[in-house]
Design a protein around this motif. Sequence first.
Motif, short mmCIF file in Angstrom:
data_model
loop_
_atom_site.label_atom_id
_atom_site.label_comp_id
_atom_site.label_asym_id
_atom_site.label_seq_id
_atom_site.Cartn_x
_atom_site.Cartn_y
_atom_site.Cartn_z
N GLU A 8 0.84 -1.08 -0.15
CA GLU A 8 0.09 -0.15 0.06
C GLU A 8 0.81 1.14 0.20
N LEU A 9 0.96 1.87 -1.10
CA LEU A 9 1.84 2.92 -1.29
C LEU A 9 1.09 4.27 -1.20
N GLY A 10 1.23 4.93 0.04
CA GLY A 10 0.50 6.16 0.53
C GLY A 10 1.18 7.35 0.29
N GLY A 11 0.71 8.40 0.36
CA GLY A 11 1.37 9.40 0.12
C GLY A 11 2.24 10.16 1.61
N THR A 12 1.96 9.53 2.56
CA THR A 12 2.58 9.74 3.90
C THR A 12 3.35 8.43 4.21
N LYS A 13 2.62 7.57 4.28
CA LYS A 13 3.53 6.22 4.55
C LYS A 13 3.07 5.05 3.67
N THR A 14 4.16 3.94 3.54
CA THR A 14 3.97 2.74 2.98
C THR A 14 3.80 1.67 3.71
N VAL A 15 2.84 0.74 3.56
CA VAL A 15 2.83 -0.73 4.40
C VAL A 15 2.98 -1.72 3.25
N VAL A 16 3.80 -2.61 3.75
CA VAL A 16 4.15 -3.84 2.86
C VAL A 16 3.72 -4.99 3.76
N VAL A 17 2.81 -5.73 3.16
CA VAL A 17 2.73 -7.00 3.78
C VAL A 17 2.48 -8.44 3.15
N LEU A 18 2.37 -9.49 3.85
CA LEU A 18 2.59 -10.90 3.31
C LEU A 18 1.41 -11.38 3.76
N GLY A 19 0.82 -12.15 3.01
CA GLY A 19 -0.41 -13.15 3.61
C GLY A 19 -1.05 -13.58 2.32
N ALA A 20 -2.39 -13.31 2.55
CA ALA A 20 -3.31 -14.21 1.42
C ALA A 20 -4.64 -13.34 1.41
N PRO A 21 -5.62 -13.52 0.58
CA PRO A 21 -7.02 -12.54 0.68
C PRO A 21 -7.56 -12.68 2.05
N PRO A 31 7.76 5.65 6.32
CA PRO A 31 7.36 6.82 5.76
C PRO A 31 7.72 6.55 4.18
N THR A 32 6.90 7.27 3.44
CA THR A 32 7.33 7.23 1.96
C THR A 32 7.91 8.55 1.57
N THR A 33 9.07 8.33 1.35
CA THR A 33 10.05 9.52 0.94
C THR A 33 10.16 9.43 -0.77
N ARG A 41 12.78 -0.23 -0.21
CA ARG A 41 12.51 -0.53 1.01
C ARG A 41 11.41 -1.85 0.94
N ALA A 42 10.51 -1.47 0.02
CA ALA A 42 9.35 -2.30 -0.19
C ALA A 42 9.94 -3.66 -0.73
N VAL A 43 10.78 -3.48 -1.82
CA VAL A 43 11.29 -4.69 -2.50
C VAL A 43 12.22 -5.41 -1.35
N GLU A 44 12.93 -4.74 -0.53
CA GLU A 44 13.78 -5.46 0.32
C GLU A 44 13.05 -6.33 1.55
N ALA A 45 12.10 -5.80 2.02
CA ALA A 45 11.05 -6.32 2.72
C ALA A 45 10.47 -7.68 2.27
N ILE A 46 10.00 -7.50 1.16
CA ILE A 46 9.47 -8.80 0.54
C ILE A 46 10.47 -9.69 0.29
N GLU A 47 11.58 -9.39 -0.16
CA GLU A 47 12.62 -10.34 -0.53
C GLU A 47 12.96 -10.87 1.15
N GLY A 48 12.96 -10.17 1.92
CA GLY A 48 13.35 -10.83 3.33
C GLY A 48 12.32 -11.84 3.97
N TRP A 49 11.16 -11.81 3.30
CA TRP A 49 10.13 -12.88 3.62
C TRP A 49 10.35 -14.24 2.38
N ARG A 50 11.21 -14.34 1.76
CA ARG A 50 11.28 -15.37 0.91
C ARG A 50 11.40 -16.70 1.40
#
Length: 300
Positions: A8-21, A31-33, A41-50
């Motif tokens: 979820e890429l927001g104007g103020t913050k970004t939220v990265v999640v792992l899961g299912a519907p 923070p969204t910079t 940072r989003a890609v790094e987080a997802i790669e860390g959950w591999r």
Amino acid sequence: MHKLAGIELGGTKTVVVLGAPGRIDERLEFPTTDPAETLGRAVEAIEGWRDDKPVDAVGIASFGPIRVSREAADYGTMLDTPKLGWAGAEVRAKVAEALACPVALDTDVNGAAMAEHRFGAGQGCETMVYLTIGTGLGGGVLVGGVPAHGMLHPEIGHVRLRRAAADRFEGACAFHGDCIEGLLSGPALAARLGTHPSRVDPDNPLWEPVAHDLAELLAMLVLTVSPQRIVIGGGVAGRQPHLLPMAVARMPGLLGGYLRDCTRERLAGMVVPPLLGDDAGPMGALLLAAKAFEGHVVAA
């Protein structure tokens, strides 16, 4: 079981999640910079959950305006946005290139609308609108349970509506001045009220023109989209719960008796807060990831 990630890429913050519907297993917020740092940072987080295997697909629910047509050459590219440094950012392409998996993208409000429709306050509705009022003001529209796309996507925050007669606030939108985002977003309210909205008592008359503007927006949506439900989320709506009933109370007068079904009681059941709260956007991103994976399997 498929491994899905959502951004979820927001104007103020970004939220990265792992899961299912309908289920969030891991969550990271920051923070969204600028685009490089935020998407990195989003890609790094997802790669860390591999751990044992990579993710099968990613969904991105992004602020905009952003290109949402899958047929467009610049699908997933940010257009002219008030967020400095983001115009022209290749949001989807950067994530897809880094993670080498199917990636689907839509707006953050369309994503939240999808989640509320599937799991929350919009269940059972053919047509619904999800509004978020926070740093900006955006609206996602579902028709037949599917996000409305056309030339672009709905930009509800930038419509201009009838102002209260004595209201002289010029508005705070850099593009349009007194569009509805320029009147009701968090920064607009701070400028309009002369202080942070949390410092203004709910019974202060300064809220009257604000409630009028929100009521105008809601009445316009009733007349143009004919939704069965309007779900209102975001920081402003969450921290100022008095605004929603104030606006709903004004709607029958604005509609002028034209729609006999739009009684105050009926409207109070139509205009509601989200059931998923802050999880609506991330859950919507996971729904987009599921669609990306399904489309990939069908295409294969």
